[in-house]
Write an enzyme that holds these catalytic residues in place. Structure first.
Site, PDB file in Angstrom:
ATOM      1  N   GLY A   1       7.715 -11.220 -10.370  1.00  0.00           N
ATOM      2  CA  GLY A   1       8.234 -11.799 -11.616  1.00  0.00           C
ATOM      3  C   GLY A   1       7.292 -11.583 -12.788  1.00  0.00           C
ATOM      4  O   GLY A   1       7.722 -11.245 -13.892  1.00  0.00           O
TER       5      GLY A   1
ATOM      6  N   GLU B   1      12.219  17.480 -25.719  1.00  0.00           N
ATOM      7  CA  GLU B   1      11.611  18.789 -25.421  1.00  0.00           C
ATOM      8  C   GLU B   1      12.256  19.412 -24.176  1.00  0.00           C
ATOM      9  O   GLU B   1      11.621  20.180 -23.451  1.00  0.00           O
ATOM     10  CB  GLU B   1      10.103  18.663 -25.203  1.00  0.00           C
ATOM     11  CG  GLU B   1       9.300  18.524 -26.463  1.00  0.00           C
ATOM     12  CD  GLU B   1       9.125  19.820 -27.244  1.00  0.00           C
ATOM     13  OE1 GLU B   1       9.136  19.728 -28.477  1.00  0.00           O
ATOM     14  OE2 GLU B   1       9.012  20.893 -26.642  1.00  0.00           O
TER      15      GLU B   1
ATOM     16  N   GLN C   1       0.845  -1.213   0.000  1.00  0.00           N
ATOM     17  CA  GLN C   1       0.000   0.000   0.000  1.00  0.00           C
ATOM     18  C   GLN C   1       0.877   1.259   0.000  1.00  0.00           C
ATOM     19  O   GLN C   1       0.628   2.206  -0.742  1.00  0.00           O
ATOM     20  CB  GLN C   1      -0.887   0.015   1.263  1.00  0.00           C
ATOM     21  CG  GLN C   1      -1.876  -1.102   1.310  1.00  0.00           C
ATOM     22  CD  GLN C   1      -2.501  -1.266   2.699  1.00  0.00           C
ATOM     23  OE1 GLN C   1      -2.386  -0.401   3.557  1.00  0.00           O
ATOM     24  NE2 GLN C   1      -3.152  -2.398   2.909  1.00  0.00           N
TER      25      GLN C   1
END
Ligand SMILES: Cc1cc2nc3c(=O)[nH]c(=O)nc-3n(C[C@H](O)[C@H](O)[C@H](O)COP(=O)(O)OP(=O)(O)OC[C@H]3O[C@@H](n4cnc5c(N)ncnc54)[C@H](O)[C@@H]3O)c2cc1C
Length: 701
Positions: free
Chosen positions: A425, A448, A351
């Site tokens: 993986g 840019e 999380q």
């Protein structure tokens, strides 16, 4: 971001996600993902994107799958064919864009999410090029017509082998010959070879070439752009006097043909000079059309378009990566306290690694919409001869788009990498799409304008305003208000943190303090350095970058992003359940970014001694608490951002959540999965002749 009334019609155009393992979390969300999508991008854009994606999915030429492996040549051929098809379908026309300018970035995003090479090639050779041609060349009408009708392709050639960021020192020359009324283009050295021009490698018929303009008296008037015919559109061969080559394989964007180019006494008509800023008389006199300062402000603003769009491209990549990582994390299970394994999204580290990027997806998305609106306002103003504020508007847009492109580019880079690792993986499979996103995105941090060089543009702008305030008591005030708080810097620097880490307003105050503090510290350091180097600003600036000016530009950007999100969340029309989630994401983003500046807040005594002991802990505990609160919202939050499965094209992140079926599909369909390699006799028959003694080794040598 537009807050619009959500009609059931628009809601119906978005299909429900198919049932499957993701339902576990989808059912826990506190809001309706369709309503949230329309809230953050508006009904028109949602409808437009849905239409484009549905169309692409039905087009045989756009068929693809996640395990596809193409050679460079196949990729180029397909990209070109798809570009043609896009022109045939013509999803929008110029009038639609005028009615709703948000459809322009929506189009770029929609096609880019499918394939970045395709949209970069399309925009470079068409829209970007046409904009250049229309505003600058004398025979623009015919050229624009040719471009629109697939008789010509454009490219932009600025970068040379030895000069990229430092464009002022480009070496290509354009010398005016009054006798023939032509410019003569030359590449004076190997180092001056034009490189990297997108679309030039195999396709472009025209190039906007940046070169040093010389008048017949051999005087150099600096860098100018020229519209140059580079290839014969009938044969696709370069004209005599020009050598063009393809840059070859790259890390990503291999459907795009970047090229290199040499000029050898190549003659172009006088009218090729893109003459909105300066012209040349027939007897070879140089005539500037605007003053230097007008030129700087307006030009900087116009040139910001590329960076504004790249900011959006970066945010799109960030969003796609986080969709993949969150969906995978909600379905992948490992370990658990009992016999039943936990989805890995239940783990704190998962999380903590991913959810700040979910928050960033929303906060930066809002920033983009808001910056884009500023850009549109500037663009409209820049064509208004009466309104005189263009220079200031252009300078502010330039400053904002420079730091936005840099920080969003880096955040997307980090989000993609974190997502790749968060998917273990399987995230490393090509069919997961994260590798392609990483490689294609990478160039956004360089083209840019290199990100670090761009941050200097922002810090130069801020320092200039600050200096004028200190030295001349000039009010700090800008057309889009991004810098106005700096005017009150003395009072801001006297404030202390109010200790409320749950309040976005308090964090905005802290951010404004950081910006003012870095301005003051940088100014002090610059003064010391200027003395040390006898007023040499170049050296002084160079030694004031790391920890000072660079950090200043980043903090200024983050502050602006959070301010704009706070304004958005305060809109009355947002339903309460959505506002609660949006506020949490704003707070998580702000705490996550400000954590990196805590040292400054301590060093500057902004955090008073009484609260300093627990400030770090409070910030961190709140981050963890917000991550935990967002856990049950995360799948719905990424559903809001997700394109359809066909576009996302990731075997580990289908919307039905059946990851193992799709991974197995990818494994079993990959080229040669079940085939014996044609070199198998290297093992079965041709055994290695192992050399056992010194004499045998010497004999071999
Ligand atoms: C995929 C792709 C497409 C491109 N398309 C085009 C195109 O269509 N047309 C075109 O003209 N060009 C194009 N480019 C080139 C691109 O614009 C340049 O690569 C870019 O501007 C950076 O210039 P450079 O490569 O010379 O880097 P450099 O300027 O050499 O920079 C190298 C490093 O030096 C650092 N550095 C440089 N100057 C400073 C400084 N003053 N202070 C601190 N650090 C500094 C930079 O941060 C960077 O890390 C493309 C490039 C790529 C990768």
């Amino acid at each position: 971001m537009a807050v619009e009334e959500i009609t059931s019609d628009t809601s119906n155009m978005l299909s429900e996600w198919p049932p499957g393992p993701l339902d576990l979390y989808r059912k826990k969300a506190s809001f309706d993902w369709k309503k949230m999508r329309m809230l953050i991008e508006g009904e028109d854009v949602t409808a437009f994107k849905a239409k484009v994606w549905r169309t692409l999915e039905r087009e045989p030429l756009f068929f693809h799958n996640s395990w596809e492996e193409l050679t460079r040549s196949e990729e180029r051929r397909l990209t070109f064919a798809r570009m043609k098809r896009l022109l045939e379908i013509k999803f929008v026309n110029e009038e639609d864009y005028l009615t709703n300018p948000y459809l322009i970035p929506a189009f770029v995003q929609t096609i880019g999410a499918y394939n970045w090479s395709l949209i970069v090639k399309r925009v470079l050779s068409q829209e970007y090029f046409v904009t250049n041609a229309m505003t600058n060349t004398s025979d623009s009408e015919n050229l624009v017509d040719d471009i629109k009708n697939f008789r010509a392709f454009g490219c932009i050639s600025i970068t040379e082998m030895a000069h990229g960021s430092n464009t002022k020192d480009l070496k290509t020359t354009a010398t005016f010959d009054a006798k023939t009324q032509e410019f003569v283009l030359n590449t004076p050295s190997l180092e001056a070879t034009k490189v990297w021009s997108g679309v030039l490698g195999q396709t472009a018929t025209h190039a906007v070439v940046f070169a040093q303009l010389y008048t017949p008296d051999n005087k150099c008037h600096g860098l100018h752009s020229f519209m140059v015919k580079v290839r014969d559109p009938k044969t696709q061969k370069p004209f005599a006097g020009i050598t063009i080559g393809d840059m070859g394989p790259k890390i990503g964007l291999n459907g795009l043909d970047n090229g290199f180019m040499h000029f050898n006494n190549y003659r172009i008509p006088k009218g090729s000079l893109m003459n909105s800023h300066a012209d040349i008389t027939s007897d070879g006199k140089y005539v500037p059309r605007v003053t230097a300062s007008e030129k700087t402000g307006a030009t900087l603003g116009i040139l910001s378009a590329g960076r504004v769009f790249i900011t959006h491209m970066s945010i799109t990549n960030l969003q796609m990566a986080i969709v993949i990582a969150v969906r995978y994390s909600a379905t992948r299970r490992q370990f658990g306290p009992s016999t039943e394994e936990w989805p890995i999204i239940e783990y704190q580290t998962q999380q903590w690694r991913l959810f700040p990027y979910v928050a960033a997806s929303y906060v930066l998305n809002n920033f983009f919409f808001s910056l884009y609106q500023d850009y549109v306002d500037f663009f409209v103003t820049s064509f208004n001869p009466v309104y005189g504020n263009k220079g200031e508007m252009g300078a502010e847009i330039h400053s904002l788009s420079s730091c936005a492109k840099a920080v969003c580019g880096w955040m997307a880079r980090d989000a993609i990498q974190e997502s790749r690792e968060a998917c273990g993986g399987h995230g490393y499979l090509k069919a997961a799409r994260l590798g392609e996103l990483r490689n294609d995105h990478d160039a956004n941090n360089t083209y840019e304008g290199d990100n670090n060089v761009l941050l200097q543009q922002t810090s130069n702008y801020l320092m200039k305003l600050f200096k004028e305030k200190i030295d001349n008591q000039k009010t700090v005030n800008s057309p889009f208000s991004s810098v106005n708080y700096i005017d009150d810097y003395e009072n801001i620097l006297k404030t202390k943190f109010d200790g409320d880490v749950h309040n976005l307003n308090s964090l905005i105050k802290a951010y404004r303090f950081i910006v003012c503090w870095l301005l003051k510290q940088s100014d002090t350091k610059m003064n010391v350095l200027l003395k040390k180097y006898n007023g040499d600003i170049f050296r002084a600036r160079n030694e004031c970058q790391a920890y000072y000016l660079r950090s200043l530009a980043i903090a200024f950007f983050e502050c602006n992003v959070i301010e704009r999100f706070h304004t958005f969340c305060s809109e009355q029309s947002i339903p309460e359940n959505m506002r609660t989630v949006l506020n949490k994401m704003g707070l998580l983003f702000a705490l996550w970014t400000i954590e990196k500046h805590l040292l400054i807040l301590y060093e500057s005594n902004y955090i008073a001694v009484e609260v300093s002991n627990n400030m770090t802990t409070s910030v961190r505990e709140t981050i963890l608490s917000l991550c935990s609160q967002l856990k049950d919202e995360a799948v719905a939050l990424v559903d809001v951002l997700s394109p359809p499965d066909f576009i996302l094209n990731s075997c580990i992140a289908h919307s039905d959540g059946r990851i193992y079926e799709h991974i197995f599909d990818a494994l079993s369909h990959n080229k040669g999965a079940f085939q014996q390699p044609d070199w198998f006799t290297e093992f079965t028959e041709k055994k290695p002749q192992i050399l056992t003694s010194d004499s045998q080794l010497k004999a071999k040598l």
